[in-house]
Design a protein around this motif. Structure first.
Motif, short mmCIF file in Angstrom:
data_model
loop_
_atom_site.label_atom_id
_atom_site.label_comp_id
_atom_site.label_asym_id
_atom_site.label_seq_id
_atom_site.Cartn_x
_atom_site.Cartn_y
_atom_site.Cartn_z
N ASP A 1 -7.34 11.53 4.36
CA ASP A 1 -8.35 11.05 3.42
C ASP A 1 -9.41 12.14 3.30
O ASP A 1 -10.26 12.29 4.19
CB ASP A 1 -8.96 9.75 3.93
CG ASP A 1 -9.94 9.12 2.95
OD1 ASP A 1 -10.59 9.88 2.19
OD2 ASP A 1 -10.08 7.89 2.96
N ALA A 2 -9.34 12.92 2.23
CA ALA A 2 -10.24 14.06 2.05
C ALA A 2 -11.69 13.63 1.88
O ALA A 2 -12.60 14.34 2.32
CB ALA A 2 -9.80 14.88 0.84
N SER A 3 -11.93 12.48 1.29
CA SER A 3 -13.31 12.03 1.08
C SER A 3 -13.99 11.63 2.39
O SER A 3 -15.20 11.76 2.53
CB SER A 3 -13.36 10.87 0.08
OG SER A 3 -12.70 9.75 0.60
N ARG A 4 -13.22 11.16 3.35
CA ARG A 4 -13.76 10.75 4.65
C ARG A 4 -13.51 11.80 5.74
O ARG A 4 -13.95 11.62 6.87
CB ARG A 4 -13.14 9.43 5.09
CG ARG A 4 -13.55 8.27 4.24
CD ARG A 4 -12.98 6.99 4.81
NE ARG A 4 -13.31 5.88 3.93
CZ ARG A 4 -12.62 4.76 3.88
NH1 ARG A 4 -11.59 4.58 4.66
NH2 ARG A 4 -12.98 3.81 3.06
N HIS A 5 -12.74 12.82 5.41
CA HIS A 5 -12.38 13.87 6.37
C HIS A 5 -11.75 13.26 7.62
O HIS A 5 -12.18 13.50 8.76
CB HIS A 5 -13.61 14.72 6.76
CG HIS A 5 -14.24 15.37 5.58
ND1 HIS A 5 -13.73 16.52 5.03
CD2 HIS A 5 -15.31 15.02 4.83
CE1 HIS A 5 -14.47 16.87 4.00
NE2 HIS A 5 -15.44 15.97 3.85
N CYS A 6 -10.70 12.47 7.39
CA CYS A 6 -10.02 11.82 8.51
C CYS A 6 -8.55 11.59 8.18
O CYS A 6 -8.13 11.71 7.04
CB CYS A 6 -10.69 10.49 8.83
SG CYS A 6 -10.51 9.23 7.56
N VAL A 7 -7.80 11.25 9.22
CA VAL A 7 -6.40 10.85 9.07
C VAL A 7 -6.34 9.35 9.32
O VAL A 7 -6.93 8.84 10.28
CB VAL A 7 -5.50 11.61 10.07
CG1 VAL A 7 -4.07 11.07 10.02
CG2 VAL A 7 -5.51 13.10 9.78
N CYS A 8 -5.64 8.65 8.44
CA CYS A 8 -5.46 7.21 8.56
C CYS A 8 -4.05 6.92 9.05
O CYS A 8 -3.09 7.57 8.62
CB CYS A 8 -5.65 6.53 7.21
SG CYS A 8 -7.22 6.89 6.42
N PHE A 9 -3.93 5.95 9.94
CA PHE A 9 -2.61 5.48 10.36
C PHE A 9 -2.73 4.00 10.67
O PHE A 9 -3.84 3.45 10.71
CB PHE A 9 -2.07 6.29 11.54
CG PHE A 9 -2.81 6.12 12.84
CD1 PHE A 9 -2.31 5.29 13.84
CD2 PHE A 9 -3.99 6.80 13.08
CE1 PHE A 9 -2.99 5.14 15.03
CE2 PHE A 9 -4.67 6.67 14.28
CZ PHE A 9 -4.17 5.84 15.25
N TRP A 10 -1.61 3.33 10.87
CA TRP A 10 -1.61 1.87 10.97
C TRP A 10 -0.82 1.39 12.17
O TRP A 10 0.22 1.93 12.52
CB TRP A 10 -1.01 1.28 9.69
CG TRP A 10 -1.81 1.69 8.51
CD1 TRP A 10 -2.87 1.02 7.96
CD2 TRP A 10 -1.69 2.90 7.76
NE1 TRP A 10 -3.40 1.74 6.92
CE2 TRP A 10 -2.70 2.91 6.77
CE3 TRP A 10 -0.84 4.00 7.83
CZ2 TRP A 10 -2.88 3.93 5.86
CZ3 TRP A 10 -1.01 5.03 6.92
CH2 TRP A 10 -2.02 4.99 5.95
N GLY A 11 -1.36 0.35 12.78
CA GLY A 11 -0.70 -0.34 13.86
C GLY A 11 -0.54 -1.80 13.47
O GLY A 11 -1.13 -2.26 12.48
N ASN B 1 -7.87 21.87 6.18
CA ASN B 1 -7.06 21.54 5.01
C ASN B 1 -6.06 20.46 5.41
O ASN B 1 -5.81 20.25 6.60
CB ASN B 1 -6.37 22.79 4.44
CG ASN B 1 -5.43 23.44 5.43
OD1 ASN B 1 -4.47 22.82 5.88
ND2 ASN B 1 -5.70 24.69 5.79
N GLU B 2 -5.54 19.78 4.43
CA GLU B 2 -4.68 18.62 4.69
C GLU B 2 -3.50 18.97 5.60
O GLU B 2 -3.22 18.25 6.57
CB GLU B 2 -4.17 18.05 3.37
CG GLU B 2 -3.29 16.84 3.54
CD GLU B 2 -2.89 16.20 2.23
OE1 GLU B 2 -2.11 15.24 2.27
OE2 GLU B 2 -3.35 16.64 1.16
N ARG B 3 -2.83 20.04 5.31
CA ARG B 3 -1.64 20.40 6.09
C ARG B 3 -1.98 20.63 7.57
O ARG B 3 -1.29 20.14 8.47
CB ARG B 3 -0.99 21.64 5.49
CG ARG B 3 0.26 22.06 6.19
CD ARG B 3 0.89 23.23 5.51
NE ARG B 3 2.09 23.63 6.22
CZ ARG B 3 2.83 24.63 5.90
NH1 ARG B 3 2.54 25.36 4.85
NH2 ARG B 3 3.90 24.93 6.59
#
Length: 83
Positions: free
Chosen positions: A13-23, A49-51
Motif C-alpha cells: 500500500d503505497a499511500s500508507r507505506h506498508c505491506v498488508c496481509f491477512w489471517g 519501492n514496492e519490489r
C-alpha cells in the motif's frame, strides 16, 4: 481455532507505506499492516519501492507471522498494525 495464515497473499500500500496481509480466525478475516520501518528493522538497507519492500516482507515472513500471532487478540478488532 487459533489465528491461521492459509493465504500467502500480500500487497504493498503505497499511500500508507506498508505491506498488508491477512489471517483468519475461523471465518473472520483479520487484516495486518506492516510498516516500512518495521521491514527496515528486519532487513536494513531495503529500498523504498514496492519490489524491495515486498521482498523484505517475504524474507521476514515467518518472523512477521510470529509477531502477528502474539499481537492478535480474539474479539471485535479486525485490523492490526505492526510497527
Amino acid at each position: 481455532m487459533a489465528l491461521q495464515f492459509p493465504n500467502p497473499s500480500r500487497s504493498y500500500d503505497a499511500s500508507r507505506h506498508c505491506v498488508c496481509f491477512w489471517g483468519y480466525d475461523n471465518s473472520r478475516e483479520i487484516t495486518f499492516l506492516v510498516d516500512e520501518a518495521m521491514l527496515r528493522n528486519l532487513q536494513p538497507g531495503v529500498e523504498s519501492n514496492e519490489r524491495s519492500i515486498l521482498g523484505a516482507f517475504d524474507q521476514g515472513r515467518e518472523k512477521i507471522l510470529e509477531i502477528a500471532k502474539k499481537l492478535y487478540v480474539s474479539g471485535p478488532q479486525n485490523r492490526y498494525s505492526i510497527s
